[in-house]
Design a protein around this motif. Structure first.
Motif, PDB file in Angstrom:
ATOM      1  N   THR A   1       0.856  -1.189   0.000  1.00 11.96           N
ATOM      2  CA  THR A   1       0.000   0.000   0.000  1.00 11.96           C
ATOM      3  C   THR A   1       0.893   1.239   0.000  1.00 11.96           C
ATOM      4  O   THR A   1       1.953   1.248   0.641  1.00 11.96           O
TER       5      THR A   1
ATOM      6  N   THR B   1      -6.981   1.126   3.533  1.00 11.71           N
ATOM      7  CA  THR B   1      -8.410   0.772   3.518  1.00 11.71           C
ATOM      8  C   THR B   1      -8.692  -0.286   4.579  1.00 11.71           C
ATOM      9  O   THR B   1      -7.808  -1.072   4.940  1.00 11.71           O
TER      10      THR B   1
ATOM     11  N   VAL C   1     -10.023  -6.787  -0.656  1.00 10.59           N
ATOM     12  CA  VAL C   1      -9.504  -6.666  -2.016  1.00 10.59           C
ATOM     13  C   VAL C   1      -9.591  -8.038  -2.676  1.00 10.59           C
ATOM     14  O   VAL C   1      -9.344  -9.071  -2.041  1.00 10.59           O
TER      15      VAL C   1
ATOM     16  N   HIS D   1     -11.725  -3.438  -5.289  1.00  8.70           N
ATOM     17  CA  HIS D   1     -11.757  -2.961  -3.906  1.00  8.70           C
ATOM     18  C   HIS D   1     -13.228  -2.948  -3.484  1.00  8.70           C
ATOM     19  O   HIS D   1     -14.004  -2.102  -3.970  1.00  8.70           O
TER      20      HIS D   1
ATOM     21  N   TRP E   1      -8.547   3.016  -2.246  1.00  9.63           N
ATOM     22  CA  TRP E   1      -7.359   2.331  -1.702  1.00  9.63           C
ATOM     23  C   TRP E   1      -6.228   2.560  -2.705  1.00  9.63           C
ATOM     24  O   TRP E   1      -6.365   2.269  -3.894  1.00  9.63           O
TER      25      TRP E   1
ATOM     26  N   LEU F   1     -13.629   2.243  -3.991  1.00 11.48           N
ATOM     27  CA  LEU F   1     -14.418   1.255  -3.242  1.00 11.48           C
ATOM     28  C   LEU F   1     -15.751   1.040  -3.960  1.00 11.48           C
ATOM     29  O   LEU F   1     -16.412   1.990  -4.374  1.00 11.48           O
TER      30      LEU F   1
END
Length: 1324
Positions: free
Chosen positions: A1074, A1082, A1086, A1136, A1150, A1176
């Motif tokens: 990330t 987040t 995923v 996501h 994310w 998202l």
């Protein structure tokens, strides 16, 4: 009359005016009339009344008058009384006509003939002539130009000074000169520009006759500019001229007036074919030179002149300008012009640090025989060893005879490099030539102007010693330190302040004992004259002849030690010497073993290990060498320092540091610039006049206006031009501009003859793995094509090829400190890493690398194969010193800063050391841990049980494994007397070999020698003693030219590596990083899908729970899954999604930085550099797709893919005269799985590789994977070996993929770059 614009009132009709009076008041009427003015053209007339004679025999005899307009001028006429003082030396007077032009702030008088004097016979020795010049008032006077026409028998004139009295305000201006105006004296000029000096200096000189003229000459020099004109006559038939040539230098502020080019410094007979003549011109305040007018008067028997160029050097301005011409000045040639206006070529302008004037006074002693006729020279030293060039004080023999006489005081004003505020020492000497060469020097005084304010500083250097071979210590060079500094400063009230300071902290004079050891070998001694220069951090000794040996009457004999004493001002820490001989006498060749320098005063010893020939016949044929003190850690001058090559902008661009750079461009360069190598290849066309001797440059341009400096592609010293049909290669380090968008190619030629036909330009960027090929086929010439000498090429018009991507390593090679450890043989390096191996790299000698006890640091481009495992070093045994004692090699990755150490500490030699080998393999040591262990390989070769299976040929083998290969192993020493017989197993042992880890293949071949060379192999077994593992390589094939497919080289894959079943399941490890940014993380889930060449995985959930939080800012999370094998992964899909599947109320993201997928069975890694924000969503269908950025295939995967494949190789020879070859042709194919080895392209009963022919070959080799490059070469055999190869096409018959490799180059020792091999990269 003149036409001007002015505001004029409009005409108003009378009746209109009456109407207005009725309606308006008088005041309003006037305002309206004023408002009716408009801008109109108006003719102004000026009347200049003369009403006088312009005649030599009427009135005052003047033929030039200045007139004022009859009205409207505030300027008045003025009279100037000109006092001309001729010098008092012998022959100072002149009979020539003298002309003067006086310049003031409001104009000049124009050139006036000085006709009427107070003396009937003007300008005689020691005489003051008073003349009057009437002119319009000039205001304060700025300068004076005075000349004569060189007429009459006694034209040479020594002008002492000129004083001009402004009769209007009774102001006197003083113009000192003290110079000759004569073509055979001084600098040969018959015109001088003089500037006025302050009256206080003149008064000082009146008071002190002894120093008369001193200040004036220096002041004059400082306010004027000396221009050196170098005029090149073309190298053509009848190019020279007998006419009288002249020049006018034109600046932004003024011009020099007409300069007669009569006294060439270089040739008595001027302007002859191919010669360069040098002239000196002095001028005042011309401004920036913009134009040069040059021509001749068409006199003489052969007046036509082909002028090549004119170079004007102005040391006080720090600039050298080149004015190209390349045309005839001849009424019967070209356009018939005999006068041309030339402008400077911007690209040929050189800028350097401006010189400053020094006044140097020498005082010869008043003793018998003190004077000299030798050539006296001087060098000035500032702090930290900064010094001027060596400067001769006299310019010709006449001056040498005239100056430096007994009890004489001689003054010279010279322009030299600025050495700073302090003169630490001077070196003065002579060349010992002439009848009376011995010289007794009393002292030297050096004066220069103060940097701030008016005034000067005089530094006194006492000597009181002989500079003579037959007197004192026999030295003709002395180093002097200052004793006194005298300062004269002009105060605001106009008086001169005089101060005298004793120098207390002057450097001391040291004695240096020099021991020179000649080597103990055949013909090591020399009869030549030997010269030595010692360098320290405070300065150098200058070149000293090693004349009198204190130990031997016959110097520099084999095995002898000769001792010499050198007296010099303290050098500080001695770090370098330069030693040379003049190659004179019968036996000049000299083998120098070592030099030892002892500072007697400090008792410090400095040792210089040499062990080199100084010979025109041996080694590199040099008779001059630099040596550094033993243990020297600094940067050697002749080596390219890494810092200078990669970090330092100015020193990197060594071919540009003298070039004209705009300040804006320099300011735009950031402090930290990343430099990368660019490889340029330039092909010149074959048409008439295609070649050029001009300097060629390239500018590489990237996005956002990023571009490199102008990169000058200078040819090596042995090449004079980009010859027709030539192929030149250059490697330049320059700023990384990112993805290349454009390339500018040009040259600095500015004459009609400086034309160049460019056939092709290629630009390779190895660090990016890309090469661009521009098919230019255009003229860069003033008089050809579109007249451009530079052209911008777009990358869209180029062919693009993938080349091997490289990484820059800093290599440090340490040669051992043992006797004769240094070498001049060719040294090669091959680097092996976990991800492949590099090509063999030649380590360039660069004259002084690889010498005893020396550390040499330079840059290498190595394939991206890190981490490194081992290196192979090889010497070829060439050169006069073929042996090399290699201590250590250190490789530092400049990108990752990883350091790899490789230690050997042994000889590479056929005759020295215990190993007697010319090749060694060294394991990498990282943080004191050895990357590869040594092992013993036991090789068993089983010859088949078929008829005539055995061979009498010499057999060779290379083993390939996880950490590279073994190199060529000759299968000689065996357990059987008669090797490789039918049904026989032969065993060979190779001890102390670096382990290759798991093995993948072997390459086995023979040299086809002996009565029965054909060989049928059943299998080969290789046992690694350390791993205690045996690897089998089945063959069951012939290696014979008359059997099977005719190949005598086979590659055998390892049978231990089972072929993977792609239908089976496998495990995948997924690392998700990330981004380290705000709002990157987040709390949601995923999903990922792997898309491979064999299929698509199911959706894999990367779950995020409250207990085990994932996808936090900057974190890397690890996941493992079982899945069907999807093959090579080409892409991934990422989505996501919310945990509970509810709709997303607020927009959120994310930020994924990177995803790395590793297939666990084989260890293949696939890197996805995402750097994207994934929104998202409640649906898994909302995903983003990413392509694979980099795939790293594991060794196990490569080994399993090594299966025999047939490749069709198509060779297309170009359709040009002489394109075909009779030589034997070979090809090596390189791929992601390795290379094929060198394979001969042969077919029975066919004449191959003929002009315009396409030849097809079918070769069986182990699958090399994705094709990266091919190497095509020939052995130069046959009557016509030269070959013009058009292209190569390679088809993998297993998958039908064809790769095209463009060439279009000659493989010919006598054409292009003389190479008989080409490395070709795939076109895409």
């Amino acid at each position: 009359m003149r036409l001007t614009m002015a505001m004029v009132k409009k005409e108003v009709k009378k009746e209109d005016k009456k109407d207005k009076k009725k309606k308006k008041k008088k005041k309003d009427e006037e305002e309206e009339e004023e408002g009716e003015s408009e801008l109109q053209q108006v003719v102004e007339s000026y009347l200049f009344q003369c009403q006088r004679w312009l005649a030599r025999d009427e009135e005052d005899g003047e033929i030039v008058v200045e007139l004022l307009p009859e009205s409207g001028s505030d300027i008045e006429e003025n009279s100037y009384e000109v006092h001309v003082f001729t010098g008092s030396m012998w022959g100072a007077g002149t009979d020539a006509k003298v002309y003067v032009n006086i310049y003031g702030e409001m104009g000049d008088t124009g050139e006036r003939y000085l006709r009427k004097s107070n003396h009937l016979n003007k300008f005689e020795k020691g005489q003051e002539d008073i003349l009057t010049v009437t002119a319009i008032d000039l205001g304060p006077l700025k300068k004076l130009r005075i000349r004569h026409d060189n007429s009459q028998g006694n034209s040479a004139w020594f002008l002492d000074r000129v004083e001009i009295v402004d009769c209007k305000d009774d102001t006197t201006y003083y113009f000192p000169c003290k110079r000759w105006l004569a073509i055979d004296e001084d600098d040969g000029q018959i015109a001088r520009e003089l500037v006025p000096v302050d009256e206080a200096f003149m008064k000082m000189d009146d008071d002190d006759e002894e120093s008369s003229g001193a200040t004036l000459g220096l002041e004059q020099k400082a306010m004027s500019t000396t221009y050196t004109l170098r005029i090149k006559t073309g190298d053509k038939k009848y190019a020279g001229t007998d006419a009288n040539a002249f020049a006018i230098l034109c600046g932004t502020k003024d011009d020099t007036g007409l300069i007669n080019l009569k006294a060439s410094k270089t040739h008595k007979n001027k302007f002859e074919r191919g010669m360069i003549d040098e002239f000196t011109v002095e001028a005042v305040d011309l401004g920036t030179l913009k134009k040069l007018r040059i021509g001749h008067d068409e006199s003489g028997g052969s007046s036509g002149w082909f002028l090549d160029w004119v170079e004007i050097d102005a040391p006080s301005l720090g600039q050298k300008l080149r004015f190209p011409c390349g045309r005839w000045l001849d009424e019967g040639e070209d356009d018939g012009a005999i006068v041309r206006d030339l402008v400077p070529a911007v690209l040929q302008t050189e800028l350097y640090t401006p010189f400053v004037p020094y006044e140097i006074k020498t005082f010869t002693s008043d003793i018998f025989g003190a004077g000299t006729d030798a050539d006296v020279f001087i060098v000035l030293y500032g702090r930290d060893g900064v010094c001027t060039q060596q400067k001769s004080l006299c310019v010709n023999k006449r001056e040498r005879r005239m100056y430096f006489e007994r009890d004489a005081e001689d003054m010279f004003i010279v322009e030299l490099e600025d050495i700073g505020d302090v003169i630490e020492k001077i070196r003065i000497g002579h060349d010992n030539r002439g009848v009376n060469s011995g010289w007794h020097l009393d002292r030297v005084e050096i004066r220069r102007l103060l940097r701030k304010g008016k005034g000067s500083e005089t530094v006194i250097f006492p000597c009181e010693r002989w500079l003579a071979k037959s007197e004192d210590d026999g030295e003709t060079v002395r180093e002097l330190v200052p004793s006194t500094i005298i300062q004269e400063k002009l105060l605001r009230d106009g008086t001169l302040k005089h101060s005298e300071i004793e120098v207390e902290d002057a450097l001391e004079t040291h004695t240096y004992k020099v021991s020179v050891m000649t080597g103990d070998m055949y013909e090591a001694g020399t009869d030549a004259n030997v010269f030595l220069t010692i360098y320290g951090d405070l300065g150098d000794t200058g070149e000293r002849k090693l004349s009198k040996s204190e130990t031997n009457s016959n110097k520099f004999e084999r095995g002898s030690v000769d001792k010499f004493t050198i007296e010099a001002v303290d050098l500080g820490q001695v770090y370098k010497i330069k030693i040379r001989h003049d190659n004179s006498m019968i036996s000049p060749d000299w083998y120098l073993d070592q030099v030892e320098v002892l500072d007697v005063d400090t008792e410090e010893v400095f040792l210089f290990l040499c062990e080199r020939w100084l010979s025109k016949k041996k080694e590199d044929k040099h008779i001059e060498r630099f040596f550094y003190v033993k243990g020297f850690k600094g940067v050697r001058d002749s080596s390219k320092s890494v810092k200078g090559s990669t970090m330092n902008v100015k020193s990197l661009d060594s071919n540009m540091n003298k070039k004209n750079k705009k300040k804006k461009e320099e300011d735009d360069i950031p402090d930290e610039v990343h430099f990368i190598p660019y490889h340029f290849t330039i092909s010149t066309g074959t048409e008439r006049d295609a070649s050029t001797t001009s300097r060629v440059f390239v500018i590489v341009m990237g996005p956002n206006q990023k571009q490199t400096e102008r990169l000058w592609l200078d040819l090596p010293a042995d090449k004079a031009s980009f010859a027709a049909g030539s192929l030149e290669k250059f490697e330049v380090y320059a700023a990384d501009v990112g993805e290349i968008k454009k390339v500018e190619l040009g040259h600095d030629g500015a004459t009609p003859e400086s034309c160049w036909l460019v056939d092709e330009l290629s630009v390779a960027v190895p660090t990016r793995g890309v090469k661009y090929i521009f098919q230019c086929k255009c003229w860069l010439a003033k008089d050809r094509g579109d007249g451009l000498t530079a052209r911008v090429l777009s990358i869209l018009d180029a062919d693009t090829a993938n080349i091997t991507q490289t990484v820059i390593y800093q290599a440090t090679v340490v040669t051992g400190d043992v006797q004769n450890a240094g070498t001049d043989t060719k040294n090669f390096l091959m680097v092996f890493g976990a991800n492949g191996s590099s090509e063999e790299i030649l380590l360039q000698k660069n004259e002084d690398r690889f010498e005893r006890g020396q550390e040499d640091t330079f840059l290498l481009e190595v394939d991206d194969i890190a981490p490194l495992k081992k290196i192979r070093v090889r010497i070829d045994g060439s050169g006069s010193r073929p042996d090399w004692f290699l201590d250590t090699i250190i490789l530092r990755n400049l990108t990752t800063e990883e350091v790899y150490v490789f230690t050997y500490e042994e000889w590479l030699s056929k005759t020295k050391g215990p190993k007697r080998t010319m090749t060694c393999e060294l394991a990498a040591i990282v943080d004191e841990e050895q990357m590869v262990e040594k092992t013993t390989y036991t090789i068993q070769v089983k010859t088949s049980d078929v008829s005539a299976a055995g061979t009498d040929a010499n057999v060779f083998l290379i083993i390939f494994g996880e950490y590279g290969d073994t190199g060529k192993l000759a299968l000689k020493e065996c357990n059987k007397a008669n090797k490789f017989e039918r049904k026989q197993t032969d065993t060979f042992r190779f001890a102390d070999v670096l382990s290759l880890g798991d093995l993948s293949k072997v390459r086995v071949w023979h040299d086809n020698s002996g009565l029965a060379p054909g060989w049928h192999i059943e299998y080969i077994d290789v046992k690694d003693e350390i791993l205690d593992q045996t690897f089998r390589f089945p063959c069951d094939r012939w290696l014979a030219k008359s059997e099977d497919d005719g190949q005598i080289l086979r590659e055998l894959p390892c049978a231990n590596n089972d072929i993977l079943d792609f239908n089976e399941k496998t495990k995948y490890e997924i690392l998700v990083t990330t981004a380290d940014k705000d709002d990157a993380e987040t709390k949601e889930n995923v999903w990922i899908v792997l898309e491979g060449r064999k299929g698509r995985s199911k959706e894999l959930l990367l779950e995020n729970s409250s207990k085990k939080k994932r996808f936090l800012r900057g974190n890397t999370d690890k996941f493992e899954f079982s899945s069907k094998n999807v093959g090579d992964i080409a892409g991934i899909c990422l989505s996501h999604t919310t945990k509970d599947g509810k709709k997303v109320k607020t927009e959120s993201f994310w930020h994924v930085q990177e995803v790395v997928v590793t297939e666990k069975e084989l260890g293949n890694r696939y890197i996805f550099r995402c750097n994207a924000q994934i929104p998202l969503s409640s649906k898994r269908d909302d995903f983003m797709t990413f392509e694979c950025s980099k795939a790293i295939e594991s060794f196990a995967s490569k080994a399993r893919s090594l299966v025999p494949v047939k490749y069709e190789i198509i060779i297309i020879t170009a359709d040009e005269k002489g394109a075909g070859t009779d030589a034997n042709v070979f090809i090596t194919v390189y791929g992601s799985n390795g290379d094929s080895g060198r394979r001969q392209l042969r077919q029975k009963f066919r004449n191959l590789f003929e002009r315009g022919r396409t030849d097809r070959f079918l070769l069986e080799m182990l699958d090399v994977g994705d094709l990266l490059r091919v190497k095509v070469e020939h052995d130069s055999s046959g009557i016509n070996p030269g070959w013009l190869l058009d292209r190569v096409e390679v088809t993998n018959t297993a998958n039908g993929v064809t790769t095209i490799f463009l060439c279009g180059k000659w493989l010919d020792k006598n054409r292009a770059d003389g190479l008989t091999h080409r490395v070709l990269f795939p076109k895409y």
